[in-house]
Design a protein around this motif. Structure first.
Motif, PDB file in Angstrom:
ATOM      1  N   VAL A  12       0.860  -1.190   0.000  1.00  0.00           N
ATOM      2  CA  VAL A  12       0.000   0.000   0.000  1.00  0.00           C
ATOM      3  C   VAL A  12       0.889   1.230   0.000  1.00  0.00           C
ATOM      4  N   THR A  13       0.645   2.111  -0.949  1.00  0.00           N
ATOM      5  CA  THR A  13       1.434   3.332  -1.045  1.00  0.00           C
ATOM      6  C   THR A  13       0.687   4.476  -0.377  1.00  0.00           C
ATOM      7  N   ASN A  14       1.375   5.225   0.467  1.00  0.00           N
ATOM      8  CA  ASN A  14       0.762   6.349   1.174  1.00  0.00           C
ATOM      9  C   ASN A  14       1.567   7.617   0.880  1.00  0.00           C
ATOM     10  N   ASP A  15       0.929   8.595   0.250  1.00  0.00           N
ATOM     11  CA  ASP A  15       1.601   9.866  -0.054  1.00  0.00           C
ATOM     12  C   ASP A  15       1.529  10.782   1.156  1.00  0.00           C
ATOM     13  N   VAL A  16       2.679  11.210   1.635  1.00  0.00           N
ATOM     14  CA  VAL A  16       2.738  12.115   2.780  1.00  0.00           C
ATOM     15  C   VAL A  16       3.461  13.381   2.356  1.00  0.00           C
ATOM     16  N   ASP A  17       2.781  14.513   2.468  1.00  0.00           N
ATOM     17  CA  ASP A  17       3.404  15.788   2.112  1.00  0.00           C
ATOM     18  C   ASP A  17       4.322  16.248   3.232  1.00  0.00           C
ATOM     19  N   THR A  18       5.551  16.556   2.870  1.00  0.00           N
ATOM     20  CA  THR A  18       6.474  17.098   3.870  1.00  0.00           C
ATOM     21  C   THR A  18       6.368  18.615   3.807  1.00  0.00           C
ATOM     22  N   GLU A  19       5.963  19.220   4.884  1.00  0.00           N
ATOM     23  CA  GLU A  19       5.739  20.664   4.949  1.00  0.00           C
ATOM     24  C   GLU A  19       7.065  21.393   5.125  1.00  0.00           C
ATOM     25  N   GLN A  20       7.360  22.313   4.203  1.00  0.00           N
ATOM     26  CA  GLN A  20       8.567  23.115   4.303  1.00  0.00           C
ATOM     27  C   GLN A  20       8.188  24.551   4.641  1.00  0.00           C
ATOM     28  N   THR A  21       8.994  25.179   5.481  1.00  0.00           N
ATOM     29  CA  THR A  21       8.728  26.580   5.807  1.00  0.00           C
ATOM     30  C   THR A  21       9.118  27.460   4.624  1.00  0.00           C
ATOM     31  N   LEU A  22       8.412  28.585   4.477  1.00  0.00           N
ATOM     32  CA  LEU A  22       8.671  29.500   3.382  1.00  0.00           C
ATOM     33  C   LEU A  22       9.497  30.685   3.860  1.00  0.00           C
ATOM     34  N   THR A  23      10.464  31.073   3.048  1.00  0.00           N
ATOM     35  CA  THR A  23      11.197  32.313   3.323  1.00  0.00           C
ATOM     36  C   THR A  23      10.210  33.465   3.241  1.00  0.00           C
ATOM     37  N   CYS A  24      10.291  34.389   4.184  1.00  0.00           N
ATOM     38  CA  CYS A  24       9.354  35.511   4.215  1.00  0.00           C
ATOM     39  C   CYS A  24      10.117  36.838   4.249  1.00  0.00           C
ATOM     40  N   LEU A  25       9.716  37.744   3.373  1.00  0.00           N
ATOM     41  CA  LEU A  25      10.275  39.091   3.366  1.00  0.00           C
ATOM     42  C   LEU A  25       9.274  39.999   4.069  1.00  0.00           C
ATOM     43  N   HIS A  26       9.631  40.459   5.279  1.00  0.00           N
ATOM     44  CA  HIS A  26       8.768  41.339   6.068  1.00  0.00           C
ATOM     45  C   HIS A  26       9.073  42.790   5.705  1.00  0.00           C
ATOM     46  N   LEU A  27       8.044  43.543   5.338  1.00  0.00           N
ATOM     47  CA  LEU A  27       8.211  44.936   4.933  1.00  0.00           C
ATOM     48  C   LEU A  27       7.407  45.846   5.848  1.00  0.00           C
ATOM     49  N   LYS A  28       8.098  46.790   6.480  1.00  0.00           N
ATOM     50  CA  LYS A  28       7.438  47.808   7.282  1.00  0.00           C
ATOM     51  C   LYS A  28       7.512  49.110   6.486  1.00  0.00           C
ATOM     52  N   MET A  29       6.349  49.694   6.149  1.00  0.00           N
ATOM     53  CA  MET A  29       6.297  50.813   5.217  1.00  0.00           C
ATOM     54  C   MET A  29       5.812  52.090   5.888  1.00  0.00           C
ATOM     55  N   TYR A  30       6.361  53.205   5.423  1.00  0.00           N
ATOM     56  CA  TYR A  30       5.987  54.515   5.987  1.00  0.00           C
ATOM     57  C   TYR A  30       5.939  55.562   4.883  1.00  0.00           C
ATOM     58  N   HIS A  31       4.980  56.466   5.002  1.00  0.00           N
ATOM     59  CA  HIS A  31       4.908  57.654   4.143  1.00  0.00           C
ATOM     60  C   HIS A  31       4.428  58.804   5.022  1.00  0.00           C
ATOM     61  N   PRO A  32       5.055  59.981   4.920  1.00  0.00           N
ATOM     62  CA  PRO A  32       4.694  61.088   5.823  1.00  0.00           C
ATOM     63  C   PRO A  32       3.259  61.586   5.663  1.00  0.00           C
ATOM     64  N   LEU A  33       2.619  61.341   4.533  1.00  0.00           N
ATOM     65  CA  LEU A  33       1.241  61.785   4.320  1.00  0.00           C
ATOM     66  C   LEU A  33       0.207  60.767   4.774  1.00  0.00           C
ATOM     67  N   LEU A  34       0.665  59.694   5.403  1.00  0.00           N
ATOM     68  CA  LEU A  34      -0.237  58.621   5.803  1.00  0.00           C
ATOM     69  C   LEU A  34      -1.360  59.110   6.714  1.00  0.00           C
ATOM     70  N   GLN A  35      -1.055  60.061   7.597  1.00  0.00           N
ATOM     71  CA  GLN A  35      -2.067  60.566   8.523  1.00  0.00           C
ATOM     72  C   GLN A  35      -3.197  61.274   7.780  1.00  0.00           C
ATOM     73  N   HIS A  36      -2.865  61.909   6.647  1.00  0.00           N
ATOM     74  CA  HIS A  36      -3.854  62.669   5.885  1.00  0.00           C
ATOM     75  C   HIS A  36      -4.503  61.841   4.780  1.00  0.00           C
ATOM     76  N   ASP A  37      -3.819  60.802   4.333  1.00  0.00           N
ATOM     77  CA  ASP A  37      -4.326  59.964   3.248  1.00  0.00           C
ATOM     78  C   ASP A  37      -4.080  58.491   3.555  1.00  0.00           C
ATOM     79  N   PRO A  38      -4.962  57.878   4.339  1.00  0.00           N
ATOM     80  CA  PRO A  38      -4.768  56.462   4.723  1.00  0.00           C
ATOM     81  C   PRO A  38      -4.927  55.495   3.560  1.00  0.00           C
ATOM     82  N   ARG A  39      -5.319  55.992   2.383  1.00  0.00           N
ATOM     83  CA  ARG A  39      -5.506  55.105   1.232  1.00  0.00           C
ATOM     84  C   ARG A  39      -4.185  54.655   0.607  1.00  0.00           C
ATOM     85  N   ILE A  40      -3.083  55.305   0.952  1.00  0.00           N
ATOM     86  CA  ILE A  40      -1.801  55.027   0.301  1.00  0.00           C
ATOM     87  C   ILE A  40      -1.476  53.530   0.282  1.00  0.00           C
TER      88      ILE A  40
END
Length: 199
Positions: A12-40
């Motif tokens: 009997v063959t049983n397929d087992v997926d081995t879960e690998q972690t993904l590299t993640c690029l974390h981005l923290k973003m800022y714009h000085p007009l953010l307070q006046h235009d939250p749509r950015i």
């Protein structure tokens, strides 16, 4: 991974997926007009990991891209991150390429012109116009996919930059950083953006 079990003379063959972690690029973003235009940053799914295939770039810009920055100073295509495996390395990494013909992109004090690109360290600062993006890579195992995770900062992210990096143009010519000062990304004037696709 495929596992075989012998049960009463049958295999009997049983397929087992081995879960690998993904590299993640974390981005923290800022714009000085953010307070006046939250749509950015409103067109970006904040605080959530966006999964991409390894061969697909993460493109940022004002239009026709996955990560939209809603500001008239942003080019339709501003820059992209590419996920790759450096030669003779077992770890995955990112590079950044400037896609704007009009706006300079500054990465840890290094100026990137149109189609210039550079390999990225684990932590770095990006600046273009009034935008500031502090990025940090979280290592993963998968070579098939990666994640981008964006969040917004209410405060300026400008900080002192380390030694300038060396950029590589699409032609393979090095951009010398010798004339750059370590604070260039913090003191550079915002570009006057005229969209190259609006002519």
């Amino acid at each position: 991974m495929v596992r075989k079990f012998e049960m009463a003379g049958a295999v009997v063959t049983n397929d087992v997926d081995t879960e690998q972690t993904l590299t993640c690029l974390h981005l923290k973003m800022y714009h000085p007009l953010l307070q006046h235009d939250p749509r950015i940053f409103s067109a970006i799914h904040l605080g959530r990991k966006e999964e991409l295939r390894a061969e697909d770039p993460a493109i940022f810009g004002r239009d026709v891209c996955k990560f939209k920055l809603l500001n008239t100073k942003v080019s339709r295509l501003q820059f992209e991150f590419n996920f790759f495996k450096p030669l003779h390395s077992s770890k995955m990494a990112f590079e950044i390429k400037n896609l704007s013909k009009r706006a300079k992109l500054y990465v840890d004090g290094l100026e990137l012109s149109y189609l210039n690109k550079v390999d990225l360290p684990p932590k770095f600062m990006i600046r273009f116009g009034d935008f500031q993006i502090l990025a940090e890579t979280e290592e993963g195992e998968s070579e098939e996919k990666y994640n981008i995770c964006c969040e917004v900062s209410r405060y300026s992210l400008v900080q002192d930059v380390s030694a300038p990096m060396v950029g590589i143009s699409e032609t393979g010519v090095l951009n010398s950083p010798t004339s750059l000062h370590s604070t260039i990304c913090c003191n550079s004037p915002p570009p006057v953006e005229v969209d190259e696709n609006d002519f």
